[in-house]
Design a protein around this motif. Sequence first.
Motif, PDB file in Angstrom:
ATOM      1  N   LEU A 137      32.086  37.596  13.053  1.00  0.00           N
ATOM      2  CA  LEU A 137      32.353  37.135  12.024  1.00  0.00           C
ATOM      3  C   LEU A 137      33.225  36.421  11.724  1.00  0.00           C
ATOM      4  O   LEU A 137      33.519  34.898  11.500  1.00  0.00           O
ATOM      5  N   ALA A 138      34.706  36.927  12.507  1.00  0.00           N
ATOM      6  CA  ALA A 138      35.795  36.295  13.461  1.00  0.00           C
ATOM      7  C   ALA A 138      35.665  35.262  13.797  1.00  0.00           C
ATOM      8  O   ALA A 138      36.453  34.527  13.774  1.00  0.00           O
ATOM      9  N   SER A 139      34.985  35.013  14.872  1.00  0.00           N
ATOM     10  CA  SER A 139      35.085  34.102  15.263  1.00  0.00           C
ATOM     11  C   SER A 139      34.004  33.097  15.325  1.00  0.00           C
ATOM     12  O   SER A 139      34.351  31.910  16.008  1.00  0.00           O
ATOM     13  N   HIS A 140      33.261  32.578  13.881  1.00  0.00           N
ATOM     14  CA  HIS A 140      32.304  31.858  13.927  1.00  0.00           C
ATOM     15  C   HIS A 140      32.641  30.772  12.313  1.00  0.00           C
ATOM     16  O   HIS A 140      33.601  32.160  11.373  1.00  0.00           O
ATOM     17  N   GLU A 141      33.006  29.875  12.683  1.00  0.00           N
ATOM     18  CA  GLU A 141      34.143  29.062  11.709  1.00  0.00           C
ATOM     19  C   GLU A 141      32.824  29.440  10.297  1.00  0.00           C
ATOM     20  O   GLU A 141      33.568  28.287   9.362  1.00  0.00           O
ATOM     21  N   GLY A 142      31.803  29.789  10.265  1.00  0.00           N
ATOM     22  CA  GLY A 142      31.091  28.782   8.933  1.00  0.00           C
ATOM     23  C   GLY A 142      31.704  30.171   7.975  1.00  0.00           C
ATOM     24  O   GLY A 142      31.758  30.462   7.101  1.00  0.00           O
ATOM     25  N   PHE A 143      32.695  31.630   8.131  1.00  0.00           N
ATOM     26  CA  PHE A 143      33.358  32.258   7.336  1.00  0.00           C
ATOM     27  C   PHE A 143      34.664  31.724   7.711  1.00  0.00           C
ATOM     28  O   PHE A 143      35.570  32.339   6.814  1.00  0.00           O
ATOM     29  N   ALA A 144      35.492  30.725   7.720  1.00  0.00           N
ATOM     30  CA  ALA A 144      36.245  30.494   8.020  1.00  0.00           C
ATOM     31  C   ALA A 144      37.312  29.883   6.487  1.00  0.00           C
ATOM     32  O   ALA A 144      35.867  28.885   6.081  1.00  0.00           O
ATOM     33  N   PRO A 145      37.750  29.874   5.578  1.00  0.00           N
ATOM     34  CA  PRO A 145      38.055  28.304   4.193  1.00  0.00           C
ATOM     35  C   PRO A 145      37.861  27.333   5.376  1.00  0.00           C
ATOM     36  O   PRO A 145      37.852  26.834   6.200  1.00  0.00           O
ATOM     37  N   ASN A 146      37.237  26.360   4.394  1.00  0.00           N
ATOM     38  CA  ASN A 146      37.142  24.979   4.367  1.00  0.00           C
ATOM     39  C   ASN A 146      38.306  24.450   4.635  1.00  0.00           C
ATOM     40  O   ASN A 146      39.458  24.687   4.037  1.00  0.00           O
ATOM     41  N   GLU A 147      38.233  22.459   4.298  1.00  0.00           N
ATOM     42  CA  GLU A 147      39.190  21.925   4.594  1.00  0.00           C
ATOM     43  C   GLU A 147      39.965  22.472   2.611  1.00  0.00           C
ATOM     44  O   GLU A 147      40.486  21.648   2.797  1.00  0.00           O
ATOM     45  N   GLU A 148      39.398  22.434   1.933  1.00  0.00           N
ATOM     46  CA  GLU A 148      40.368  22.683   0.649  1.00  0.00           C
ATOM     47  C   GLU A 148      40.445  24.063   0.710  1.00  0.00           C
ATOM     48  O   GLU A 148      41.094  24.445  -0.448  1.00  0.00           O
ATOM     49  N   GLY A 149      40.552  25.286   1.863  1.00  0.00           N
ATOM     50  CA  GLY A 149      40.632  26.109   1.374  1.00  0.00           C
ATOM     51  C   GLY A 149      39.827  26.954   1.087  1.00  0.00           C
ATOM     52  O   GLY A 149      40.424  28.281   0.566  1.00  0.00           O
ATOM     53  N   GLU A 150      38.938  26.944   0.666  1.00  0.00           N
ATOM     54  CA  GLU A 150      37.736  27.734  -0.119  1.00  0.00           C
ATOM     55  C   GLU A 150      36.751  27.894   1.018  1.00  0.00           C
ATOM     56  O   GLU A 150      37.006  27.891   1.579  1.00  0.00           O
ATOM     57  N   LEU A 151      36.141  29.554   0.447  1.00  0.00           N
ATOM     58  CA  LEU A 151      35.128  30.136   1.375  1.00  0.00           C
ATOM     59  C   LEU A 151      33.758  29.576   0.403  1.00  0.00           C
ATOM     60  O   LEU A 151      33.776  30.162  -0.579  1.00  0.00           O
ATOM     61  N   GLU A 152      33.677  28.831   1.423  1.00  0.00           N
ATOM     62  CA  GLU A 152      32.037  28.826   0.591  1.00  0.00           C
ATOM     63  C   GLU A 152      30.706  29.611   1.056  1.00  0.00           C
ATOM     64  O   GLU A 152      29.576  29.955   0.750  1.00  0.00           O
ATOM     65  N   LYS A 153      31.039  30.651   1.682  1.00  0.00           N
ATOM     66  CA  LYS A 153      30.133  31.939   2.801  1.00  0.00           C
ATOM     67  C   LYS A 153      31.067  33.141   2.356  1.00  0.00           C
ATOM     68  O   LYS A 153      32.500  33.097   3.203  1.00  0.00           O
ATOM     69  N   GLN A 154      31.127  33.936   2.044  1.00  0.00           N
ATOM     70  CA  GLN A 154      31.661  34.938   1.061  1.00  0.00           C
ATOM     71  C   GLN A 154      31.512  35.704   1.632  1.00  0.00           C
ATOM     72  O   GLN A 154      30.274  36.560   2.233  1.00  0.00           O
ATOM     73  N   ILE A 155      32.378  37.127   1.895  1.00  0.00           N
ATOM     74  CA  ILE A 155      31.540  38.284   2.407  1.00  0.00           C
ATOM     75  C   ILE A 155      31.473  39.404   1.191  1.00  0.00           C
ATOM     76  O   ILE A 155      33.294  39.688   0.993  1.00  0.00           O
ATOM     77  N   VAL A 156      30.677  40.662   1.305  1.00  0.00           N
ATOM     78  CA  VAL A 156      30.858  41.321   0.184  1.00  0.00           C
ATOM     79  C   VAL A 156      30.880  42.706   0.896  1.00  0.00           C
ATOM     80  O   VAL A 156      29.435  42.165   2.023  1.00  0.00           O
ATOM     81  N   ILE A 157      31.056  44.308   1.318  1.00  0.00           N
ATOM     82  CA  ILE A 157      30.846  44.896   1.458  1.00  0.00           C
ATOM     83  C   ILE A 157      30.264  45.726   0.458  1.00  0.00           C
ATOM     84  O   ILE A 157      30.788  46.343  -0.415  1.00  0.00           O
ATOM     85  N   LYS A 158      28.960  46.433   0.971  1.00  0.00           N
ATOM     86  CA  LYS A 158      28.208  47.775  -0.159  1.00  0.00           C
ATOM     87  C   LYS A 158      29.579  48.826   0.572  1.00  0.00           C
ATOM     88  O   LYS A 158      28.474  49.171   2.054  1.00  0.00           O
ATOM     89  N   VAL A 159      29.615  49.520  -0.490  1.00  0.00           N
ATOM     90  CA  VAL A 159      31.004  50.949  -0.113  1.00  0.00           C
ATOM     91  C   VAL A 159      30.146  51.700  -0.946  1.00  0.00           C
ATOM     92  O   VAL A 159      29.716  51.336  -2.412  1.00  0.00           O
ATOM     93  N   SER A 160      30.020  53.333  -0.547  1.00  0.00           N
ATOM     94  CA  SER A 160      29.918  54.365  -1.724  1.00  0.00           C
ATOM     95  C   SER A 160      31.422  55.263  -2.479  1.00  0.00           C
ATOM     96  O   SER A 160      31.041  55.588  -2.978  1.00  0.00           O
TER      97      SER A 160
END
Length: 601
Positions: free
Chosen positions: A211-234
């Motif tokens: 995930l860290a190596s893939h540009e798809g999960f990095a901020p875009n040019e406006e600094g926004e996250l088009e694809k966000q990460i959600v962690i399901k936790v207990s």
Amino acid sequence: MDIRRELDEASERTGHSLHVPIMGTGFTIDSPLRVARYGISSVISLVDDGLIEKMRRYHSEQSGEFYQEIGHKDQDRRARRITAYLDLLDLLIQRQVEALQASAFEPGSEITRYYELLPEGPLKKAYRGTLELADGPEKHELQDELRRRVVPGTIDVNIMTKVDRSVAPDGTEYGPDSSDALAAARGYANSGVSSSLVLSAGMNPRLFSYLASHEGFAPNEEGELEKQIVIKVSDYRSALVQGKVLAKKGIWVSEFRIESGLNCGGHAFPTKGVLLGPILEEFKAQRGALQETLHKLYCAALEAAGREIPAAPREVRVTVQGGIGTAAEHALMLDHFGANSVGWGSPFLLVPEVTNLDDEHLELLCNASDSDVFLSEASPLSIRFWNLRTSASERARRERIAAGRPGSACPNGYVATTTEFRDVPECLSSRAFQKPKLLALEKQDLSDAAREREIEKLLAKSCICCDLAGAATSKLGIDSDAKTAICPGPSIRDYSRVATLEEMLRHIYGEASLSTSPDRQHVFNCELGLYRDYLREECERAGQGVSELKPKYLQEFHANLLEGIRYYRDFSDTLPSNERTAFRTDLDELTADVEAIALPA
């Protein structure tokens, strides 16, 4: 009514305070196509790319879109299938929203339904206010503003991190970055969908690094996250640990999705006796500290990578799901514990407009008794799994055992993990594994009780990665021979009829009630009862010498339950007087049961 003031006060986000969580592979596989245009977010499983390809073909044909198959032997087929399906859903939902916005404000129209489904709030008040205006320029102008305020729900996706094969069923090694979880992440990242990737079932270092190596999960040019990460936790500790691991890699966790360890559908991940109420309280108290901790690590990682650092910490949302069943409990999660959204899963299994389930299994769910919904050993992942005893999948499993041919043919192999008898991984539910395993257990030096327990666990395994898809393929006529499995949470026993989307939302928002269980306990007491039963069962197994849990673990589990009970005694003071007495009465009975459990020495 000052309509413009109500519009100014209305949030720019969807007005809904609920989401539809991931349910199996087939139940919510096309839920976004059913509810996103009404502002409701839902989650698709990315486990079964074979099912995803079938659904892409089905919805392409239904909508008149061109379909070209991505075959099983095609290069990078798993990622490409996922990308193509998500892009198709995105396209079709955009069209739905455009049609909804263009529809007239009249009874039965799509835009009228959008606003009627919303909970009470400024946006709905503004909508109602426009209905009272005389026809004219002001009314038309305000209605155009309401059209612009339509916000669709998101097409969220789920990766179960433990389902991550690196070897094909024929023994062929997958190429670099092509394990199941990584290919699924790539398929999502390459799509045009702007939404969230929900990660469940714990840490997967290989996936986190990818995930860290893939540009798809990095901020875009406006600094926004088009694809966000959600962690399901207990619990909170899991959120802190996983959040820090990802932050150090330059990945921001936008949401922690708290799910009850036992009072949920599908796979159950019980805590060590730590209950939902205290967990929510800890998140409430530590939310700011969590955000600050992750922000520092995140900024350090971005700086090291030469990326722009955000001026302020990004938002950390907290959502909750698992057994919530009344409007009062829904409001409690939002108002008392500060949750951003509440997940409603199992009840939506009885809403055909939202989820996939054929008529036979809808009826089975409506008529399910307490004993029909049980915490089983059905999952080949060896994780306890909520199951419906009367489903077609369970009937087929029992029939195979009776015929002397236990185990499934294992057509998919998504959870083939063991190499006990062959170099090529096999699934614990497969006939190819169960036959030699049964012979091995007969020869193994075990007590009769231990051997019986191991055989029982082995034969309980079901082909869930295939049968959970049956919910969709059977209903939509894709596979008439599907053996549907259902994994409802225990809260499904509070409902006994099929409902419309309108009826379910009115139930959630307190305008009506669909619950048909007169003795239903509060969600916190329901969960405590499930943990009581779980601990009692494991202690009995420990006494027989067949529990996998150590005495020290069970003693700590028991102590945590008692600590949770003390929290609930104080918490009950915050409940309305009409709920407080019943809550405390049930809590007293549960406390006596927990205290009476015989712990191993």
